[in-house]
Design a protein around this motif. Sequence first.
Motif, PDB file in Angstrom:
ATOM      1  N   MET A   1       0.817  -1.192   0.000  1.00  0.00           N
ATOM      2  CA  MET A   1       0.000   0.000   0.000  1.00  0.00           C
ATOM      3  C   MET A   1       0.864   1.261   0.000  1.00  0.00           C
ATOM      4  O   MET A   1       0.524   2.245  -0.631  1.00  0.00           O
ATOM      5  CB  MET A   1      -0.921  -0.047   1.236  1.00  0.00           C
ATOM      6  N   GLU A   2       1.965   1.162   0.708  1.00  0.00           N
ATOM      7  CA  GLU A   2       2.880   2.312   0.783  1.00  0.00           C
ATOM      8  C   GLU A   2       3.433   2.666  -0.599  1.00  0.00           C
ATOM      9  O   GLU A   2       3.596   3.841  -0.934  1.00  0.00           O
ATOM     10  CB  GLU A   2       4.023   2.003   1.750  1.00  0.00           C
ATOM     11  N   ILE A   4       1.949   2.287  -3.458  1.00  0.00           N
ATOM     12  CA  ILE A   4       0.904   2.965  -4.234  1.00  0.00           C
ATOM     13  C   ILE A   4       0.812   4.428  -3.824  1.00  0.00           C
ATOM     14  O   ILE A   4       0.691   5.318  -4.670  1.00  0.00           O
ATOM     15  CB  ILE A   4      -0.453   2.244  -4.058  1.00  0.00           C
TER      16      ILE A   4
END
Length: 62
Positions: A1-2, A4
């Motif tokens: 997620m980081e 993205i």
Amino acid sequence: MEKILRLEQLLANLERHQTKEHVKNAVKEWLLASRSVIDSVIDTIEEEKEAPVARKINISDE
């Protein structure tokens, strides 16, 4: 997620700094410079073709 989030931040920064316009302008300048060099080479070649050529003149009475 980081990853993205980092990618989104990178894209936002690129958009904010108008990177696409800078690249387009750089390519345009490079093409204009290339054309100038090519034109110069063509002019040099044409000047060499137009250089006077010595001709043999026959002066005998034949």
